[in-house]
Write a protein that holds these residues in place. Structure first.
Motif, PDB file in Angstrom:
ATOM      1  N   VAL A  15      22.985  -5.463 -17.666  1.00 33.72           N
ATOM      2  CA  VAL A  15      22.187  -6.577 -18.201  1.00 33.72           C
ATOM      3  C   VAL A  15      20.900  -6.721 -17.397  1.00 33.72           C
ATOM      4  O   VAL A  15      20.855  -6.402 -16.217  1.00 33.72           O
ATOM      5  CB  VAL A  15      22.955  -7.919 -18.191  1.00 33.72           C
ATOM      6  N   ARG A  17      17.500  -9.608 -17.145  1.00 36.09           N
ATOM      7  CA  ARG A  17      16.995 -10.912 -17.566  1.00 36.09           C
ATOM      8  C   ARG A  17      15.954 -10.690 -18.655  1.00 36.09           C
ATOM      9  O   ARG A  17      15.074  -9.843 -18.527  1.00 36.09           O
ATOM     10  CB  ARG A  17      16.388 -11.641 -16.376  1.00 36.09           C
ATOM     11  N   ILE A  95      19.647 -13.550 -21.055  1.00 38.54           N
ATOM     12  CA  ILE A  95      19.675 -12.100 -21.256  1.00 38.54           C
ATOM     13  C   ILE A  95      19.320 -11.657 -22.673  1.00 38.54           C
ATOM     14  O   ILE A  95      19.189 -10.466 -22.927  1.00 38.54           O
ATOM     15  CB  ILE A  95      21.037 -11.491 -20.841  1.00 38.54           C
TER      16      ILE A  95
END
Length: 182
Positions: A15, A17, A95
């Motif tokens: 992941v 941001r 995300i």
């Protein structure tokens, strides 16, 4: 009897941001002005403002008002679970696209008195395809002494498709139809 169906899988997606996500210290955008959890236009709502933290964390606080009473002098468990749902529900926005709750689990550790300030800290545990795994704690000023904790799973959605057959029931139906379904 199994006490929990919350399991974070071993194989998680990487992941990052989202570039448009709120920066640390900024409020995470609300998703609906009439939302019971975060909407400023919800007359009896919680009006929670959740702030982005560092990494994939969020923080919020809430005054435990008399109207939130369950047992004598303490918060109603359903109000607490709603607050947890709202706080953790902002984590997917760090995300990527919005998500909806598919699993929410709350552990009530100690009574939370009316008149206190409840503080929340939420954290992303991971993502696997569309599923986003989160956790949060609530405390009365000392994060090392939580009064409640929670875990949740959210699934990312296409907002237009997900709410298409329900938007007519919204307090802001006409506004949403103009914005989402031109």
């Amino acid at each position: 009897m199994k006490s929990s169906s919350f399991v974070v899988p071993d194989e998680l997606d990487e992941v990052e941001r989202h570039p448009k996500a709120a920066k640390a210290g900024e409020p995470v955008r609300m998703h609906n002005p009439t939302c019971f959890g975060c909407g400023p236009d919800s007359p009896q709502g919680l009006h929670l403002v959740v702030h982005a933290g560092e990494g994939f964390t969020v923080d919020a606080s809430m005054e435990v008002e008399t109207r939130m009473e369950g047992g004598p002098g303490v918060i109603h468990g359903g109000i607490l679970s709603t607050a947890f749902d709202e706080v953790m529900g902002t984590i997917p926005l760090l995300i990527g696209p919005s998500g909806v709750t598919v699993h929410l689990e709350v552990d009530y550790i100690r009574p939370i008195p009316v008149g206190s300030t409840l503080r929340f800290h939420g954290n992303l545990l991971g993502r696997q395809r569309r599923k986003i795994f989160t956790e949060a704690i609530a405390h009365l000023g000392d994060p090392d002494k939580p009064v409640a904790s929670a875990h949740a799973i959210f699934v990312t959605i296409d907002v237009r498709k997900h709410f298409a057959e329900h938007v007519d029931k919204s307090a802001r139906a006409e506004e949403y139809k103009r914005r989402m379904y031109p």
